[in-house]
Motif scaffolding. Structure first.
Motif, PDB file in Angstrom:
ATOM      1  N   HIS A  65       1.027  -1.268   0.044  1.00 28.97           N
ATOM      2  CA  HIS A  65       0.133  -0.077   0.005  1.00 28.97           C
ATOM      3  C   HIS A  65       0.970   1.200   0.045  1.00 28.97           C
ATOM      4  O   HIS A  65       0.624   2.268  -0.875  1.00 28.97           O
ATOM      5  CB  HIS A  65      -0.780  -0.107   1.036  1.00 28.97           C
ATOM      6  CG  HIS A  65      -1.916   1.027   1.214  1.00 28.97           C
ATOM      7  ND1 HIS A  65      -2.749   1.406   0.307  1.00 28.97           N
ATOM      8  CD2 HIS A  65      -2.011   2.027   2.404  1.00 28.97           C
ATOM      9  CE1 HIS A  65      -3.375   2.674   0.687  1.00 28.97           C
ATOM     10  NE2 HIS A  65      -3.076   3.063   1.973  1.00 28.97           N
ATOM     11  N   HIS A  66       1.837   1.159   0.889  1.00 28.62           N
ATOM     12  CA  HIS A  66       2.828   2.481   0.881  1.00 28.62           C
ATOM     13  C   HIS A  66       3.839   2.145  -0.174  1.00 28.62           C
ATOM     14  O   HIS A  66       4.387   1.365  -0.458  1.00 28.62           O
ATOM     15  CB  HIS A  66       3.482   2.491   2.167  1.00 28.62           C
ATOM     16  CG  HIS A  66       2.539   2.856   3.238  1.00 28.62           C
ATOM     17  ND1 HIS A  66       2.556   2.574   4.733  1.00 28.62           N
ATOM     18  CD2 HIS A  66       1.425   3.765   3.234  1.00 28.62           C
ATOM     19  CE1 HIS A  66       1.635   2.738   5.437  1.00 28.62           C
ATOM     20  NE2 HIS A  66       0.860   3.797   4.517  1.00 28.62           N
ATOM     21  N   HIS A 100      -1.552   2.934  -3.564  1.00 31.32           N
ATOM     22  CA  HIS A 100      -1.661   3.909  -2.408  1.00 31.32           C
ATOM     23  C   HIS A 100      -3.045   4.632  -2.470  1.00 31.32           C
ATOM     24  O   HIS A 100      -4.140   4.153  -2.277  1.00 31.32           O
ATOM     25  CB  HIS A 100      -0.445   4.646  -2.255  1.00 31.32           C
ATOM     26  CG  HIS A 100      -0.264   5.378  -1.019  1.00 31.32           C
ATOM     27  ND1 HIS A 100       0.310   6.459  -0.910  1.00 31.32           N
ATOM     28  CD2 HIS A 100      -0.600   4.893   0.133  1.00 31.32           C
ATOM     29  CE1 HIS A 100       0.307   7.035   0.336  1.00 31.32           C
ATOM     30  NE2 HIS A 100      -0.321   6.122   1.074  1.00 31.32           N
ATOM     31  N   GLY A 187      -5.706   4.937   7.685  1.00 34.93           N
ATOM     32  CA  GLY A 187      -4.343   5.818   7.324  1.00 34.93           C
ATOM     33  C   GLY A 187      -4.601   7.210   8.151  1.00 34.93           C
ATOM     34  O   GLY A 187      -5.539   7.321   8.976  1.00 34.93           O
ATOM     35  N   HIS A 234      -1.605   3.360  12.461  1.00 35.14           N
ATOM     36  CA  HIS A 234      -1.673   3.500  11.116  1.00 35.14           C
ATOM     37  C   HIS A 234      -1.751   2.235  10.446  1.00 35.14           C
ATOM     38  O   HIS A 234      -2.815   2.116   9.488  1.00 35.14           O
ATOM     39  CB  HIS A 234      -0.674   4.577  10.635  1.00 35.14           C
ATOM     40  CG  HIS A 234      -0.593   5.038   9.137  1.00 35.14           C
ATOM     41  ND1 HIS A 234      -0.613   6.315   8.915  1.00 35.14           N
ATOM     42  CD2 HIS A 234      -0.700   4.235   8.081  1.00 35.14           C
ATOM     43  CE1 HIS A 234      -0.747   6.263   7.513  1.00 35.14           C
ATOM     44  NE2 HIS A 234      -0.680   5.345   6.901  1.00 35.14           N
ATOM     45  N   GLU A 238      -4.959   0.099   7.895  1.00 33.73           N
ATOM     46  CA  GLU A 238      -4.856   0.009   6.419  1.00 33.73           C
ATOM     47  C   GLU A 238      -4.653  -1.508   6.295  1.00 33.73           C
ATOM     48  O   GLU A 238      -4.874  -2.178   5.024  1.00 33.73           O
ATOM     49  CB  GLU A 238      -3.822   0.695   5.808  1.00 33.73           C
ATOM     50  CG  GLU A 238      -4.053   2.116   5.897  1.00 33.73           C
ATOM     51  CD  GLU A 238      -2.713   2.689   5.330  1.00 33.73           C
ATOM     52  OE1 GLU A 238      -2.989   4.171   4.958  1.00 33.73           O
ATOM     53  OE2 GLU A 238      -1.458   2.482   5.566  1.00 33.73           O
TER      54      GLU A 238
END
Ligand SMILES: [Zn+2]
Length: 288
Positions: A65-66, A100, A187, A234, A238
């Motif tokens: 995701h990041h 993302h 997030g 965080h 996610e």
């Protein structure tokens, strides 16, 4: 067995790169389009620990995701932590693909997965995507509870259903207040306070809430509906997306008759690893 370019095309179809924010860096970071893919690993963070896990698993593709690089770089030397990640990936023929902000606003997206983990019924996006006439895409989600819960009960549910982190769930507001509607955003969520206020929900569940935006928001609540804040780690907010995304790719794989094995990393990559609770009998004031 599909080629990387075919799997990437399927991922791009789920999360088109052009739907990412302009500051974001999504898409394929490392990868040979013609290589075969038989194993895929989904994770939140493209850190060394996760890349090592991908190597151990024998994965050909890591989807995170990041982003690895959010800005340009002049080196991928293995002496830097990101360069080490790139080296490990290439040496082991593992591709890296990032979804993302294009996954945040997707339908279903990161906040749908968060709502699903908590058994919340999604009503609509918190910040609808102006480019979606159906009004299903956008940032965050406004949700309803099938049965009202107190803030305390909702926090307990979040602590139980989200993957465990040192932080757990922080709560602001009256723990006995009743929650029927809740805004969620996977997030960092403190840029969304204006939208949460406008939505008139009973609670807001997100991550990375900072002192000033949170305290100003709470101070203002008397003028609006009483509202509770629930702040989770965080990473934990996610992570449910990884399971959702893996299920989506599994379904695509079945449809194409691909021989693809899809995995979700359970490694906790939240940077906070310990938590010392204060003595509750002393939380009423500063030390004498
Ligand atoms: Zn994030």
């Amino acid at each position: 067995m599909p080629r990387l370019s075919e799997v990437i095309a399927a991922l791009e179809n789920l999360w088109p790169a052009e739907r990412a924010e302009s500051w974001d860096a999504v898409g394929t970071v490392v990868g040979e389009p013609d290589q075969d893919v038989s194993r895929v690993l989904f994770a939140v963070d493209p850190v060394q620990e996760i890349v090592d896990e991908a190597v151990k698993l024998g994965a050909d593709l890591l989807v995170t995701h990041h982003p690895l690089y959010l800005r340009g770089t002049t080196t991928v030397a293995a002496s830097t932590f990101k360069g080490r990640v790139v080296h490990t990936l290439i040496k082991n023929d593992i591709a890296l693909h990032v979804a993302h902000t294009n996954a945040d606003t997707a339908d279903p997206g990161v906040s749908d997965a968060l709502a699903g983990a908590l058994d919340l019924r999604v009503v609509r996006p918190l910040v609808p995507d102006a480019g979606d006439p159906a009004g299903r895409r956008g940032l965050g989600r406004i949700c309803e509870l099938d049965h009202p819960l107190t803030v305390r009960e909702l926090a307990a549910r979040a602590a139980e259903r989200l993957p465990a982190t040192a932080q757990g769930i922080r709560v602001a507001g009256d723990p006995e207040a009743v929650v029927r509607t809740v805004a969620v955003s996977g997030g960092s969520g403190d840029s969304l306070f204006d939208h949460v206020r406008a939505a008139g929900v009973d609670a807001f569940l997100t991550a990375d809430l900072r002192h000033h935006p949170a305290s100003e928001f709470l101070a203002d609540r008397a003028a609006h509906t009483p509202l509770a804040l629930l702040d989770a780690a965080h990473w934990a907010t996610e992570w449910p997306w990884c399971e959702l995304a893996a299920a989506q790719l599994d379904e695509i794989s079945d449809r194409h008759g691909w021989d693809l094995r899809v995995h979700v990393s359970r490694t906790v990559t939240d940077p906070w690893t310990a938590h010392a609770a204060s003595d509750p009998t002393k939380t009423s004031g500063a030390p004498n």
